[in-house]
Write an enzyme that holds these catalytic residues in place. Structure first.
Site, short mmCIF file in Angstrom:
data_model
loop_
_atom_site.label_atom_id
_atom_site.label_comp_id
_atom_site.label_asym_id
_atom_site.label_seq_id
_atom_site.Cartn_x
_atom_site.Cartn_y
_atom_site.Cartn_z
N ASN A 1 13.45 50.55 7.59
CA ASN A 1 13.03 51.36 8.75
C ASN A 1 13.25 52.86 8.54
OD1 ASN A 1 12.52 48.94 10.09
ND2 ASN A 1 14.51 48.89 11.10
N GLU B 1 33.24 47.80 6.68
CA GLU B 1 34.35 47.13 6.00
C GLU B 1 34.02 45.65 6.06
OE1 GLU B 1 37.31 44.72 5.54
OE2 GLU B 1 37.92 45.55 7.47
N CYS C 1 40.74 39.97 6.57
CA CYS C 1 40.00 40.38 5.39
C CYS C 1 40.96 40.79 4.27
CB CYS C 1 39.05 41.52 5.72
SG CYS C 1 39.78 42.81 6.72
#
Length: 542
Positions: free
Chosen positions: A281, A294, A328
């Site tokens: 886009n 992240e 994470c």
């Protein structure tokens, strides 16, 4: 409105953690709020332009550790509601972006004080019930870390603004930090309420208008974070909350020509999909959108033969299994020298087998349930693979029970093959894989850690030999954006260890630092000449 002073904020020390030990007032208060929230069916509307929007398209939010217990109904939006949120952000942007920084900062500093005090039990309880966090994990996340983000971001804002150019005699050069034009899309994960609050709040602090799409699996905490910001005086439309399915809502937002940026935490595949859509886009946008993400990790602990064995075991147990390994930064692969394996093996088996797991409202439990059925089935499949694949064995754990909640036992897998999928691919749960290496091959093991996964988020080395530590620093320079020496690879504190990684783990813009905040502004250089020249000729022309 003019600013008539160079204002400074107060102390930005980290928010103190509460212990919730037996007999404390804070424990009784939190337990009372848990009972109250668990006994209430909370309606969770969208919040667009300051209005509660009830779409009528609802889903139920349940406890991961008690899936039959409904916490409330979540109103889901679609492309129409996403456009309404974008329009509301556009309406709020002119006034908010021009508001003096100290007025914007006051909103978030007030939110921090409300959270540290009267809202603390509510955010902690919502995080415990909706995301199956223990009291300690909720406290360090929903209370302390979010308070630290809200306060310290104000300090970093001032640091950014103080960065000014030199001026030659007779001139005055100024650097102005303009909020991004358009809106910032904040897409937040289920695993940290602090991240869910910080991702929309940090661009808003810098003067941007935000559309916030939280995880479908953390709707209750997101609901109360939004209510907290409203209670702190956030003007209508500055942050707009849109619940609903990620692909549908995110695609609608990315299609808008007014997209100014994306602030994302989640899976690597989801962020790559966002990046592709923005690229497709790119000709339609008014500005090049800022992309801050992240994402995933396959975080490591590597032990040198000189490692302290008790410290190493503690780091593996806490680093791999706190919050069911759904961080994470959680330790997911461990590399142990042969000379240490026999004692470590026995200690790991004993300690992991003794970990209490169950309903997080029982404060004796160290672990709760994984977040949903999809996560449960992913971990169940990985454990089945570990039981059947050649060269793999389950040292301890491995049990999975979905009768009442999504419970997966803390599991230690041993893989002889250094190329095992379980040592390479992110699982995001309470499964850690150990590989035992010959002592003499420590340097080669560091090389293996660096090259065997695409990620680069967190990692740790355990050693007392300084040469071994120095070698790890060098060989693992790009393997982790947050690197720990003789400590577990989780638990980054705002203002102390700015968090983020590179490679497939994200853009490494370090949440909780000035490096993140500068992504949400567009600098403008202003030069004023006090006595301008009045002729075009230069001396060399005479």
């Amino acid at each position: 409105m003019s600013t008539l002073g160079m204002f400074r904020t107060g102390s930005m020390a980290a928010e103190p953690q509460r212990s919730y030990a037996p007999g404390t007032v804070e424990r009784a208060a939190l337990q009372a709020r848990l009972a109250e929230l668990a006994g209430t069916r909370t309606e969770m509307p969208l919040v667009i332009g300051g209005r509660d929007v009830r779409s009528g398209r609802t889903v139920t939010a349940t406890m991961p550790h008690d899936t039959g217990h409904v916490l409330g109904e979540v109103h889901w939006g679609g492309p129409e509601e996403m456009q309404e949120a974008i329009d509301a952000a556009a309406a709020a942007w002119p006034a908010w972006s021009r508001l003096p920084w100290e007025e914007r900062a006051a909103v978030f500093l007030r939110a921090a004080e409300l959270l540290a005090g009267p809202w603390r039990d509510t955010l902690n309880a919502a995080t415990m019930l909706g995301q199956s966090k223990t009291a300690r994990e909720a406290e360090i996340d929903a209370a302390c870390e979010l308070c630290d983000f809200l306060r310290l971001n104000v300090a970093y804002l001032q640091q950014v603004y103080r960065e000014q150019p030199d001026s030659a005699p007779g001139t005055w050069n100024q650097l102005e930090y303009r909020p991004l034009e358009g809106f910032v899309l904040a897409v937040t994960p289920f695993n940290f309420t602090a991240i869910a609050g910080n991702l929309p709040a940090s661009p808003a602090l810098m003067g941007c208008a935000v559309v916030w799409k939280p995880s479908e699996s953390a709707a209750l905490a997101a609901h109360f974070v939004m209510r907290l910001l409203q209670a702190a005086g956030l003007p209508d439309g500055v942050i707009n909350l849109v619940h609903g399915p990620g692909p549908e809502l995110v695609s609608a937002a990315l299609a808008s020509p007014h997209l100014a940026g994306v602030h994302f935490t989640g899976s690597t595949t989801a962020f790559q999909s966002i990046w592709r859509q923005v690229g497709e886009n790119i000709g339609a946008y008014r500005n090049y959108p800022r992309l801050v993400g992240e994402t995933g990790g396959k975080d490591f602990i590597v032990a040198h033969p000189s490692a302290d064995p008790e410290a190493l075991v503690t780091a593996v147990v806490r680093g791999a299994f706190e919050f069911q390994g759904q961080k994470c930064s959680a330790a997911s692969r461990v590399f142990v020298p042969e000379s240490r394996w026999a004692s470590l093996r026995a200690q790991l088996a004993d300690q992991v087998a003794a970990i209490p797991m169950g309903d997080v409202r029982d404060f004796r439990n160290f672990m709760g349930a994984v977040i949903n059925r999809s996560a449960f089935e992913r971990h169940q499949a990985a454990i089945a693979e570990a039981r059947s694949a050649p060269g793999h064995s389950v040292l301890v754990g491995g049990g999975c029970d979905s009768e009442r909640g999504w419970f997966v036992e803390p599991t230690v897998v041993v893989a002889e093959d250094a190329g095992s999928r379980l040592l390479r691919e992110e699982l995001f749960g309470p499964v850690v894989t150990v590989h035992v290496y010959p002592d003499r091959r420590y340097p080669e093991t560091l090389e293996l850690i660096d090259r065997s996964t695409p990620y680069g988020l967190t990692g740790a080395v355990f050693a007392t030999d300084r040469a071994a530590i120095a070698l790890a620093h060098d060989r693992l320079r790009y393997a982790a954006g947050n690197f720990y020496v003789n400590d577990k690879p989780t638990g980054a504190v705002v203002g102390q260890q700015p968090f983020g990684g590179a490679r497939a783990s994200g853009t490494d813009d370090k949440a909780g630092s000035l490096w993140n905040l500068i992504r949400w502004v567009s600098p403008r250089t202003i030069k004023e000449t006090f006595v301008p020249p009045r002729g075009y000729r230069y001396p060399f022309m005479d």
